[in-house]
Design a protein around this motif. Structure first.
Motif, short mmCIF file in Angstrom:
data_model
loop_
_atom_site.label_atom_id
_atom_site.label_comp_id
_atom_site.label_asym_id
_atom_site.label_seq_id
_atom_site.Cartn_x
_atom_site.Cartn_y
_atom_site.Cartn_z
N ASP A 88 -8.70 -1.48 -4.19
CA ASP A 88 -8.84 -1.74 -2.31
C ASP A 88 -9.30 -2.44 -2.09
OD1 ASP A 88 -11.05 0.51 -1.16
OD2 ASP A 88 -12.25 -1.33 -1.75
N ILE A 89 -9.22 -2.52 -0.33
CA ILE A 89 -9.27 -3.26 0.28
C ILE A 89 -10.94 -3.87 0.62
CG2 ILE A 89 -10.19 -1.39 2.45
CD1 ILE A 89 -8.61 -3.71 4.32
N GLY A 90 -11.48 -3.46 0.67
CA GLY A 90 -12.95 -3.62 0.47
C GLY A 90 -14.00 -4.43 -0.49
N THR A 91 -13.45 -3.49 -1.59
CA THR A 91 -14.16 -4.30 -3.00
C THR A 91 -13.67 -5.45 -3.43
OG1 THR A 91 -13.40 -2.45 -4.37
CG2 THR A 91 -15.73 -1.98 -3.38
N VAL A 92 -12.03 -5.67 -3.44
CA VAL A 92 -11.36 -6.57 -3.69
C VAL A 92 -10.40 -7.31 -3.35
CG1 VAL A 92 -8.87 -6.00 -5.73
CG2 VAL A 92 -10.60 -4.50 -5.66
N LYS A 93 -9.50 -6.63 -2.08
CA LYS A 93 -8.97 -7.62 -1.14
C LYS A 93 -9.04 -8.17 -0.16
CE LYS A 93 -4.65 -4.50 -1.17
NZ LYS A 93 -3.81 -3.88 -0.77
N LEU A 94 -11.14 -8.13 0.29
CA LEU A 94 -11.74 -9.06 1.07
C LEU A 94 -12.18 -10.11 0.82
CD1 LEU A 94 -13.15 -6.44 4.10
CD2 LEU A 94 -11.51 -8.58 4.66
N PRO A 95 -12.34 -9.67 -0.69
CA PRO A 95 -13.68 -10.42 -1.20
C PRO A 95 -12.58 -11.93 -1.66
CG PRO A 95 -14.35 -8.82 -2.01
CD PRO A 95 -13.37 -8.39 -1.22
N ARG A 96 -11.07 -11.39 -2.01
CA ARG A 96 -9.83 -12.58 -2.30
C ARG A 96 -9.19 -13.40 -1.50
NH1 ARG A 96 -6.19 -9.01 -4.24
NH2 ARG A 96 -4.67 -9.66 -2.57
N TRP A 97 -9.96 -13.09 -0.70
CA TRP A 97 -8.67 -12.96 1.05
C TRP A 97 -10.24 -14.39 1.68
CZ3 TRP A 97 -6.77 -8.02 3.27
CH2 TRP A 97 -5.18 -7.74 2.17
N ILE A 98 -11.27 -13.85 1.73
CA ILE A 98 -12.26 -14.85 1.58
C ILE A 98 -12.27 -16.27 0.75
CG2 ILE A 98 -15.25 -15.38 2.00
CD1 ILE A 98 -14.80 -12.30 3.19
N ALA A 99 -12.75 -15.68 -0.62
CA ALA A 99 -11.86 -17.28 -1.22
C ALA A 99 -11.21 -17.87 -1.30
CB ALA A 99 -11.53 -16.41 -2.89
N GLU A 100 -9.90 -17.49 -1.17
CA GLU A 100 -8.58 -18.11 -0.70
C GLU A 100 -8.96 -18.77 0.58
OE1 GLU A 100 -5.26 -15.33 -0.27
OE2 GLU A 100 -5.16 -14.73 -2.71
N LYS A 101 -9.89 -18.87 2.04
CA LYS A 101 -9.47 -19.07 2.88
C LYS A 101 -10.48 -19.78 2.96
CE LYS A 101 -10.51 -19.73 7.93
NZ LYS A 101 -8.99 -19.93 8.22
N THR A 102 -12.09 -19.31 2.59
CA THR A 102 -12.92 -20.66 2.43
C THR A 102 -12.58 -21.37 1.12
OG1 THR A 102 -14.11 -19.10 1.32
CG2 THR A 102 -14.63 -18.78 3.79
N GLY A 103 -12.38 -20.86 -0.01
CA GLY A 103 -12.36 -21.72 -1.31
C GLY A 103 -13.56 -21.70 -2.05
N ARG A 104 -14.29 -20.73 -1.63
CA ARG A 104 -16.77 -20.73 -2.11
C ARG A 104 -15.86 -19.82 -2.74
NH1 ARG A 104 -19.78 -21.11 2.50
NH2 ARG A 104 -21.27 -20.48 0.71
N LYS A 105 -16.72 -20.17 -3.70
CA LYS A 105 -17.36 -18.64 -5.65
C LYS A 105 -18.79 -18.83 -5.68
CE LYS A 105 -13.12 -21.12 -7.90
NZ LYS A 105 -12.52 -21.69 -9.06
N ASP A 106 -19.10 -19.39 -4.09
CA ASP A 106 -21.06 -19.76 -4.69
C ASP A 106 -21.10 -18.00 -3.46
OD1 ASP A 106 -20.54 -19.70 -2.69
OD2 ASP A 106 -22.40 -21.65 -1.93
#
Length: 424
Positions: free
Chosen positions: A328-346
């Motif tokens: 799912d794009i909203g609950t799965v892909k977007l959070p993953r792409w954001i983590a990859e872009k920002t390196g943020r886990k918080d």
């Protein structure tokens, strides 16, 4: 009827029926639609949830009628009905205030109708006051009642009509009432902005990249793809629809480069790499941000992801409800792409769908919304305003995905000066 020939609910002019309990809103909806849609009863409070009906109302064209619960019920259930009515009010394009004519002929002053009129005006809504249940009055009595109500609500006689859902009145038959409603919303059609047609000339070729994956509904294209295809065709342009792996073959088959390539946002990175840089590129979701929202604001909102505070909270919201897939794009892909872009886990994510959208988003650092293809323009405007009033940046799926992949400037270049003004 083919899905391509049906006007989506979010693109229809929204007509809401409002008023106190047992004023005859459900009967009026049935009369306007020409069929029994809503349950009608002498018992007060029969309508507990909004009832809607898609129909044609010429010369407006496709409309959506909403029958709302009555507003004079003071119980706890009545409060919930009132909340549902508020949801309809914020998406309404034309308001119909329905009053009980038999009660109005003998009633004392009451602030409920005046409050509704004030709210219509505050929302800049065209509206008509319809005094129902006037079948036992002669034409002179109806005229006197019409004048009385108009004076009480500080309106002109033109704003108020007497009507009967039981039998046709000679001075206000159903056909004439439909014409009056259509006239009230005559200016709404011109305000609607095309999705992409205004960027195209007759004969232009547009390539649409539409991945078929586990999240795509079986047997049909998703709604934004359908809407863009229809808009391209109505512009006299040519639409070619391919999957990502077929894009280069489609380009080779053309004698000249396409005017534009529009992709599903999930394939942005793949399509950007394959497509020559001189060919304009955007996405279905970005077109939706332009069509129903504020693209400059949402482009600025996407860039806020680069400077989120520690322990940020992000609201991800969808306008429709659907069975969520593993990708799912909203609950799965977007959070993953954001983590990859920002390196943020918080970062903490919260999710809403359908009619759920907080009236207060001040507790969030960013709102990411879907394209809103199923939502009326006014509902999207309200959600954007909620975020703006709270000082919270808001963007949409496609705009955020383009930024995360480093191609937002390319994905919005075709809009020229539209995206040059400040957003947030």
């Amino acid at each position: 009827m083919s899905q391509l020939n049906q006007t989506p609910s979010g693109e229809r002019i929204q007509i809401g029926l409002f008023g106190r309990v047992n004023a005859g809103k459900s009967s009026l909806m049935n009369r306007l639609a020409g069929q029994a849609l809503a349950v009608v009863s002498e018992r007060e409070g029969t309508t507990t949830d909004p009832v809607r009906k898609a129909m044609e109302l010429l010369p407006l064209g496709p409309v959506m009628l909403y029958d709302t619960p009555g507003l004079s019920d003071r119980s706890a259930l009545g409060e919930k009905r009132g909340e549902k009515t508020e949801e309809i009010l914020r998406r309404t394009d034309i308001a119909l205030l329905v009053m009980d004519g038999a009660a109005e002929a003998r009633k004392i002053e009451d602030a409920l109708e005046a409050d509704l009129v004030a709210r219509f005006k505050a929302h800049s809504l065209p509206f008509i006051v319809i005094i129902n249940k006037c079948e036992e009055m002669d034409e002179k009595s109806r005229g006197a009642l019409q004048n009385k109500v108009a004076a009480r609500l500080n309106l002109t006689e033109r704003d108020v009509v007497c009507f009967s859902c039981v039998r046709e009145l000679s001075d206000m038959p159903t056909s004439l009432l439909r014409e009056r409603i259509a006239a009230a919303g005559a200016g709404l059609i011109a305000k609607k902005r095309p999705l992409v047609a205004d960027l195209l000339d007759k004969g232009d070729v547009v390539i649409l990249v539409a991945p078929i994956d586990e999240s795509a509904p079986k047997g049909r294209l998703i709604l934004p793809q359908q809407q863009v295809i229809r808009d391209v065709i109505e512009a006299g342009a040519i639409a070619m629809t391919v999957q990502p792996g077929e894009l280069l073959g489609a380009l080779d088959a053309l004698k000249a480069p396409p005017k534009l390539v529009i992709t599903d946002s999930q394939a942005f990175f793949e399509v950007d790499r394959a497509l020559p840089k001189e060919i304009p590129l955007t996405s279905f979701s970005i077109l939706m941000a332009r069509h129903k929202g504020d693209l400059p604001r949402q482009a600025a909102g996407a860039r806020k992801i680069d400077a989120l505070p520690a322990k940020a909270r992000i609201l991800i919201s969808e306008g429709c409800t659907h069975h969520r897939q593993c990708g799912d794009i909203g609950t799965v892909k977007l959070p993953r792409w954001i983590a990859e872009k920002t390196g943020r886990k918080d970062i903490t994510y919260e999710f809403t769908s359908g009619g759920e959208f907080p009236k207060d988003v001040s507790g969030y650092d960013l709102v990411i919304h879907c394209g809103g293809c199923t939502l009326p323009e006014k509902e999207m405007a309200w959600r954007l305003a909620v975020a703006k009033d709270a000082g919270v940046a808001m963007t949409n799926y496609g705009t955020m995905i383009a930024h995360l992949h480093g191609i937002l400037d390319r994905a919005t270049a075709i809009f020229g000066d539209e995206t040059s003004r400040p957003g947030q």
